[in-house]
Design an enzyme around this catalytic site. Sequence first.
Site: not given
Lengths: 590, 235, 118
Positions: A20, A121, A245, A255, A258, A356, A401, A406-407
Amino acid sequence: MSDLRTMSFDGVIVGGGGAGMRAALQLSKSGYNTAVISKVFPTRSHTVSAQGGITCAIASDDPDDDWRWHMYDTVKGSDYIGDQDAIEYMCSVGPEAIFELEHMGLPFSRTESGRIYQRPFGGQSKNFGEGGQAARTCAAADRTGHALLHTLYQNNIKNETVFFNEWFAVDLVRNQSGAIVGVIAICIETGEVVFVKAKATVFATGGAGRIYASTTNAHINTGDGIGMALRAGFPVQDIEMWQFHPTGIHGAGTLVTEGCRGEGGYLINKDGERFMERYAPNAKDLAGRDVVARSMVMEIIEGRGCGPDEDHVFLKLDHLGEQVLQTRLPGICELSKTFAHADPVKEPIPVVPTCHYMMGGIPTNVHGQVITTDTSGNDSIVPGLYACGEAACVSVHGANRLGGNSLLDLVVFGRASGLFIESALRDGIEVAEPTSSDIEDACNRLNKVNECSEGEKSSDLRKELQNIMQNHFGVFRNGQYMREGIEKLVDLRPRIYGARLDDNSQQFNTARIENLELQNLFEVAEATAVVAEGREESRGAHAREDFQDRDDENWLCHSMYYPTDRKVGKRGVNFTPQTVDTFQPKIRTY
Amino acid sequence: MLQVSLYRYSPESDEAPRMQDFRVDTAGKDLMVLDVLELVKSQLDSSVAYRRSCREGVCGSDGLNMNGKNGLACITPLSEVVRKGKLVIRPLPGLPVIRDLVVDMTLFYAQYEKVEPYLQNDETPPEIERLQTPEDREKLDGLYECILCACCSTSCPSFWWNPDRFIGPAGLLQSYRFLADSRDTATEERLSKLEDPFSVFRCHGIQNCASVCPKGLNPTKAIGHIKSMLLSNSN
Amino acid sequence: MNVTSFSRSGVSDWILQRASSVIMLAYSLAVASVVIPGTNYEVWSAFMTQVWMRSFSTLALIAMIAHAWIGLWGVLTDYVTVRMLGSLGDRLRFCLLFFMVALLILYLVWGIFIIWGL
């Protein structure tokens, strides 16, 4: 109700998280009158909890890195139902979006040469899976989401975006021609209800991990955008795909990134065995999240879990040494001590797969325009409505994912939505005014919630909903059991829409907001349940005991959930990227 | 059974704030204070108002005053604060109360905005990222981690007396975060806006800020650095 | 609010506050070096009327005035404000500040008369 105060903007963004605020920044910069409606102060949004980083081929760790390799990993990670045109867009535009963030001031960690630090990752490879493990996730220690969200908020301050903080969007307003012309929103502090009118309405409302009892998600992740879209009759896509996750702290659900495994940590069972070597001989602990999560559950089911109840496994980090842990994973050390009473420098962290991320969401194209399908199954654009971030399904994550994507998703598509709306506004957007009955329709739900003086307590109902989802629609799913879950949900719907509201005050009435949120949670949960039962195969995060194989013949497609008749449909996956060859579906192993 | 005393105030029904006692069954567990509030709200009184979001100490929503000390409810275990079986929870001190445990943070945010908390660099950026050595980046550690929970500023007497003119520890920590950033070129302009007797110099080194910061940051130290920069700048 | 501060700059005030303390400390030590071994009027008078000591006394007096001004201004702008006392706060503070400044100027003039034996 038509005496509601109206506030008008060129663009209104619902949600003050990463997506947003990236969209808002783009619009504000271009001089358009932009407002962000956020139910919390923007830096309290869930993006702040992202830890490990943002995956992108900026060629810092490896000067030969290529965004096409990242694209390959993402397509494979999605178990081939990610749209390849969207993934192509995300991976190729990504570096530009990352450099912009750095120029805005994001305090990335650095390499000796002064470039952005990248860590390995899960699911990352070089040379289309042939060149071994890649390190592609750009990080600011283990607080990347925090650094990102604050940087975006700061730059929105700089560009004088209008924020309506602690305002809650209730429902969409549609005009007579079916175009979206804004939302009804409540100012939480005063209780005032306002019609926020806009030429473009962007949903960046994030995920809904709170449908599960055990989740890494914040309390605020109640899928408000999904709820509003479903109530307005728009379909959602791939909503059965929920990522568990692998490493949520046992008991607390918080969390553990990873990045811990990226830095060299690994999972062990009660015998001290590094069990991922058995399940994913090559990638081991850095296999796809769905693969790791399932392997952990298998270990626990087969009696090799840790602890007195043998209901979790351990994440071992002590061999990395205090120096690495303090510089690369300082936040994790803090969290582990607080929530697991374990100091990672000395002992392993008890972890368990925890809900997650919502891979599905409101279907959009790469410009953030919301898509629905007409009666003959063809795509059509919903005028005036946009979505980006976790609330949207572009779809770049497909059935699973990859960590760090995601970022990137929220930055790239928040930006893309902003860019598109900017040019659409420049071309001129004409919208018909909504009638007073259009506005009244959008206030219906709120009025009903306010009138519920009887019924059950919403906190009890929320717990019941979360337990149904946890027990019937978890890591492993089974048709019979899911059908039982759906029946329970059918019973729950009227009870949730009739939940009691004991507090009828106006100012900062959080009980009212929680009742409204619970209805949104329910809409997401029901959609998840129906489609999960409908998709008769196992793919990515959707693992069925009664259909254990991937079924490309019937299900190499997106699922669509149509709320009006609560039916499951299918929508084609895009296999036609513009600048590279199609990645053909292959058997997915790590 | 834990005895919890909550600060209650509803502008619509209360003439004045009051304390309300609840008995909460914690089942003998060492819960976080936020868990206790959730128990109160879900089981005893749904009208209790407080802010919360991440419940893991990173979003900064639930800064509260617990048995006299500011902190984040979600990462404060009962064992750390409860005394003689009793827990008194009040809103953060020094800011106007909207309702119950919710304070009006307008002044706090205004002070944050006053320091222009964004990178300023008028040079054309390179095609890739701006380079920064790990040593220069390390200067931002202990600064960029601030979550704007306001525990520090609302424990600072100087901020209580002059919240409209003294920037306060949180704002100043962010001010220094940009002064210390090798990529920021507006150092002179930033400093010139801090020279007056209020913005920075109302800090008398009381150190309440550092003692309550839930992230273990030290605003007093950062303010010391700002003062040094101002002094060397004025010579 | 700044109008009534000593130098109108936080940096100068800060430096002055510390410099004046150093001067006052040095002055106290100088006086103590005469007082502590034991003294009488003749010794004391001879010591205090030396030109350098008269200058030093003047400097210490000015330092004390500045120090008090800055310190008291700080205290008054903390506690005697609209925020703390309501609408009369500002007027009351201006009155107190006026009184304080007048008193400090009086002390300054009076002190100079005493020090230089005028």
